[in-house]
Design a protein around this motif. Structure first.
Motif, mmCIF file in Angstrom:
data_model
loop_
_atom_site.group_PDB
_atom_site.id
_atom_site.type_symbol
_atom_site.label_atom_id
_atom_site.label_comp_id
_atom_site.label_asym_id
_atom_site.label_seq_id
_atom_site.Cartn_x
_atom_site.Cartn_y
_atom_site.Cartn_z
ATOM 1 N N GLN A 21 -37.462 -5.992 43.786
ATOM 2 C CA GLN A 21 -36.256 -5.162 43.887
ATOM 3 C C GLN A 21 -35.162 -5.987 44.544
ATOM 4 O OE1 GLN A 21 -36.245 -2.307 42.506
ATOM 5 N NE2 GLN A 21 -38.426 -1.819 42.319
ATOM 6 N N GLN A 22 -33.961 -5.869 44.008
ATOM 7 C CA GLN A 22 -32.874 -6.706 44.503
ATOM 8 C C GLN A 22 -31.627 -5.880 44.780
ATOM 9 O OE1 GLN A 22 -32.805 -9.363 41.069
ATOM 10 N NE2 GLN A 22 -33.798 -10.973 42.270
ATOM 11 N N LEU A 23 -30.907 -6.281 45.799
ATOM 12 C CA LEU A 23 -29.633 -5.669 46.141
ATOM 13 C C LEU A 23 -28.559 -6.748 46.051
ATOM 14 C CD1 LEU A 23 -28.294 -3.032 47.276
ATOM 15 C CD2 LEU A 23 -28.483 -4.090 49.535
ATOM 16 N N THR A 24 -27.464 -6.434 45.406
ATOM 17 C CA THR A 24 -26.377 -7.405 45.240
ATOM 18 C C THR A 24 -25.090 -6.829 45.784
ATOM 19 O OG1 THR A 24 -27.384 -8.265 43.201
ATOM 20 C CG2 THR A 24 -25.077 -8.786 43.569
ATOM 21 N N LEU A 25 -24.413 -7.647 46.582
ATOM 22 C CA LEU A 25 -23.081 -7.285 47.077
ATOM 23 C C LEU A 25 -22.108 -8.362 46.620
ATOM 24 C CD1 LEU A 25 -23.770 -6.256 50.779
ATOM 25 C CD2 LEU A 25 -23.085 -4.758 48.910
ATOM 26 N N GLY A 26 -20.928 -7.955 46.155
ATOM 27 C CA GLY A 26 -20.005 -8.973 45.683
ATOM 28 C C GLY A 26 -18.563 -8.510 45.636
ATOM 29 N N LEU A 27 -17.716 -9.449 45.227
ATOM 30 C CA LEU A 27 -16.283 -9.197 45.081
ATOM 31 C C LEU A 27 -15.810 -9.797 43.771
ATOM 32 C CD1 LEU A 27 -14.375 -9.961 48.413
ATOM 33 C CD2 LEU A 27 -14.382 -7.818 47.137
ATOM 34 N N GLN A 28 -14.852 -9.133 43.152
ATOM 35 C CA GLN A 28 -14.253 -9.677 41.932
ATOM 36 C C GLN A 28 -12.739 -9.615 42.049
ATOM 37 O OE1 GLN A 28 -16.032 -6.973 39.040
ATOM 38 N NE2 GLN A 28 -17.304 -8.616 38.236
ATOM 39 N N ARG A 29 -12.091 -10.635 41.502
ATOM 40 C CA ARG A 29 -10.638 -10.625 41.406
ATOM 41 C C ARG A 29 -10.289 -10.738 39.924
ATOM 42 N NH1 ARG A 29 -6.234 -13.901 40.787
ATOM 43 N NH2 ARG A 29 -4.374 -13.376 42.005
ATOM 44 N N ILE A 30 -9.543 -9.768 39.437
ATOM 45 C CA ILE A 30 -9.219 -9.726 38.006
ATOM 46 C C ILE A 30 -7.700 -9.807 37.847
ATOM 47 C CG2 ILE A 30 -9.389 -8.400 35.867
ATOM 48 C CD1 ILE A 30 -11.765 -6.935 37.081
ATOM 49 N N VAL B 170 -23.789 -11.993 46.720
ATOM 50 C CA VAL B 170 -25.062 -12.368 47.345
ATOM 51 C C VAL B 170 -26.133 -11.429 46.811
ATOM 52 C CG1 VAL B 170 -26.303 -12.592 49.519
ATOM 53 C CG2 VAL B 170 -23.850 -13.093 49.428
ATOM 54 N N VAL B 171 -27.247 -12.004 46.358
ATOM 55 C CA VAL B 171 -28.381 -11.222 45.866
ATOM 56 C C VAL B 171 -29.510 -11.348 46.874
ATOM 57 C CG1 VAL B 171 -29.998 -10.852 43.980
ATOM 58 C CG2 VAL B 171 -27.720 -11.784 43.498
ATOM 59 N N ARG B 172 -29.986 -10.235 47.336
ATOM 60 C CA ARG B 172 -31.063 -10.249 48.321
ATOM 61 C C ARG B 172 -32.280 -9.541 47.758
ATOM 62 N NH1 ARG B 172 -32.994 -12.767 52.867
ATOM 63 N NH2 ARG B 172 -34.169 -11.295 54.141
ATOM 64 N N ASP B 173 -33.422 -10.248 47.785
ATOM 65 C CA ASP B 173 -34.681 -9.616 47.374
ATOM 66 C C ASP B 173 -35.121 -8.672 48.489
ATOM 67 O OD1 ASP B 173 -36.201 -12.495 45.664
ATOM 68 O OD2 ASP B 173 -34.499 -11.195 45.198
ATOM 69 N N LEU B 174 -35.349 -7.415 48.126
ATOM 70 C CA LEU B 174 -35.707 -6.425 49.134
ATOM 71 C C LEU B 174 -37.206 -6.428 49.441
ATOM 72 C CD1 LEU B 174 -33.502 -3.474 47.847
ATOM 73 C CD2 LEU B 174 -32.997 -5.116 49.664
ATOM 74 N N ASN B 175 -37.965 -7.044 48.575
ATOM 75 C CA ASN B 175 -39.402 -7.145 48.835
ATOM 76 C C ASN B 175 -39.870 -8.536 48.433
ATOM 77 O OD1 ASN B 175 -39.019 -6.816 46.108
ATOM 78 N ND2 ASN B 175 -40.798 -5.478 45.821
ATOM 79 N N LYS B 176 -41.169 -8.697 48.321
ATOM 80 C CA LYS B 176 -41.746 -9.999 47.983
ATOM 81 C C LYS B 176 -41.306 -11.043 49.001
ATOM 82 C CE LYS B 176 -43.742 -8.777 44.085
ATOM 83 N NZ LYS B 176 -43.442 -9.286 42.758
ATOM 84 N N ASP B 177 -40.647 -12.114 48.535
ATOM 85 C CA ASP B 177 -40.303 -13.223 49.431
ATOM 86 C C ASP B 177 -38.986 -13.046 50.161
ATOM 87 O OD1 ASP B 177 -41.680 -15.369 46.916
ATOM 88 O OD2 ASP B 177 -42.626 -14.658 48.764
ATOM 89 N N HIS B 178 -38.264 -12.004 49.894
ATOM 90 C CA HIS B 178 -36.971 -11.742 50.531
ATOM 91 C C HIS B 178 -36.008 -12.913 50.367
ATOM 92 C CE1 HIS B 178 -38.422 -8.034 52.382
ATOM 93 N NE2 HIS B 178 -39.566 -8.692 52.602
ATOM 94 N N ASP B 179 -35.996 -13.480 49.181
ATOM 95 C CA ASP B 179 -35.087 -14.588 48.904
ATOM 96 C C ASP B 179 -33.644 -14.107 48.859
ATOM 97 O OD1 ASP B 179 -36.958 -16.846 46.684
ATOM 98 O OD2 ASP B 179 -37.168 -16.311 48.804
ATOM 99 N N THR B 180 -32.754 -15.068 49.097
ATOM 100 C CA THR B 180 -31.324 -14.798 48.999
ATOM 101 C C THR B 180 -30.724 -15.790 48.022
ATOM 102 O OG1 THR B 180 -31.249 -14.056 51.296
ATOM 103 C CG2 THR B 180 -29.156 -14.643 50.253
ATOM 104 N N THR B 181 -29.954 -15.276 47.087
ATOM 105 C CA THR B 181 -29.292 -16.123 46.084
ATOM 106 C C THR B 181 -27.786 -15.880 46.156
ATOM 107 O OG1 THR B 181 -31.196 -15.954 44.611
ATOM 108 C CG2 THR B 181 -29.136 -16.699 43.629
#
Lengths: 134, 230
Positions: B191-200, B210-221
């Motif tokens: 499961q992943q949670l993503t927070l971000g910004l866009q300029r159009i 930023v993508v954060r894994d909520l379980n498993k290895d809790h990786d951040t991308t």
């Protein structure tokens, strides 16, 4: 005396012709000058009238508009339609505004087709005639 | 080195969001005009597995309701030696739309294939819906990829909410909040949670998140990308 009279008589013809031409020329130039003046005045008066020939403006309601990125293609394609000088899509009021070249007949069906090909829904269209800017 | 995140990053279409998405990772059902082209380069950096990947995505409008999408990931650094990921191809067909003066609601079907470096194809099928009203956009998608030989079946879902932060007649700024899941047969679901910004602004989007894994290895991308509309 006789000789002088003869010479004057012989020259009178050509001189008379020359005078005639000269007078005719002056008369023509006078007339041309007046004509030129009239032409200039007319041009000066009529030019603003030519500039204020009407240029149609078409406004079409567009439904389904979302963000500037998504509607960019619609603005671009409307601007490429024949006779369209400028095309703007207003996201806030949901309307496309097209300024056409003076004398250009609006092609509402074509504009609506472009809107549909962009994935949006065209609504009512309205045509106004505005004064073209010089 | 963690092999699973690398595999996920290299599996085309699973980690990278399609170019026509206005969410960072979610698919979108919004139209691309006939003969319109969008190019989206997207850089992803996973510090935990020390992998950086650049994915180039393309979309082409066949018609107002039909879109072709392509995505090709390329690992810039890190990993196990493989550089080029699987090519992802998608066809999106709009099935239903309801346009209003303040937005739109659309639903589309997705179909396509993932092609690995050996040329083997794995079919994929999915669906996406978009609701856009005033300053809000919500995208939801579900996609599954079939199993092929030793490559297990996989699936994903995304739920994305974008909110326009400003109201001036200027460049738009949007906040992005996304919840997503990545399932792989035999490996469970991340499961992943993503927070971000866009300029159009017009035909250009610049975005990051930023993508954060909520379980498993809790990786951040970390994500950084742009979109160009031609």
């Amino acid at each position: 005396m006789v000789v002088i009279s003869f010479v004057v008589a012989r020259l009178a013809g050509p001189i008379g012709v020359w005078l005639g031409y000269r007078n005719a020329w002056r008369s023509i130039m006078k007339q041309l000058g007046v004509a030129k003046g009239v032409a200039l005045i007319l041009a000066w008066c009529l030019a603003p009238l030519a500039w204020s020939a009407s240029a149609p403006v078409v406004e079409i309601e567009v439904r389904g508009l979302t963000c500037p990125f998504c509607v960019y293609g619609l603005s671009k394609n409307l601007g490429k339609a024949p006779g369209v000088v400028k095309a703007d899509v207003d996201l806030e009021i949901g309307r496309a505004r097209l300024e056409l070249a003076p004398g250009q007949a609006p092609d509402i069906e074509q504009y609506k087709k472009i809107i549909k090909d962009a994935g949006f829904t065209p609504g009512n269209a309205r045509v106004q005639n505005e004064e073209a800017k010089p | 080195m963690k092999p699973l995140p690398i595999l996920l990053l290299l599996a085309a279409g699973m980690a990278s969001a399609p170019v026509s998405a206005m969410g960072l990772r979610a698919f979108v059902a919004l139209p691309l005009e006939k003969d319109g082209v969008v190019w989206r380069p997207l850089l992803e950096r996973n510090n935990d597995s020390d992998v950086s990947q650049l994915t180039n995505e393309f979309a082409y409008g066949l018609s107002a309701t039909q879109t072709l999408m392509l995505a090709l990931p390329y690992r810039v650094e890190g990993g196990d030696g493989r550089r080029t990921g699987d090519l992802m191809m998608f066809y999106r067909h709009q099935m239903w739309a309801d346009d209003t003066a303040t937005g739109t609601t659309r639903w589309s079907l997705l179909g396509g294939a993932v092609m690995d470096e050996d040329g083997r194809l794995r079919p994929q099928l999915g669906t996406v819906a978009t609701w856009f009203h005033d300053r809000h956009e919500i995208d939801a998608d579900v996609i599954g990829v079939a199993r092929e030989d030793e490559t297990p079946a996989s699936a994903r879902y995304d739920l994305s909410w974008q909110y326009r932060l400003n109201t001036c007649a200027c460049a738009w700024w949007l906040s992005v909040l996304e919840l997503g899941g990545r399932w792989r047969d035999g490996a469970g679901t991340t499961q992943q949670l993503t927070l971000g910004l866009q300029r159009i602004e017009g035909p250009l989007v610049v975005e990051g998140g930023v993508v954060r894994d909520l379980n498993k290895d809790h990786d951040t991308t970390l994500l950084l990308g742009a979109r160009f509309h031609f």
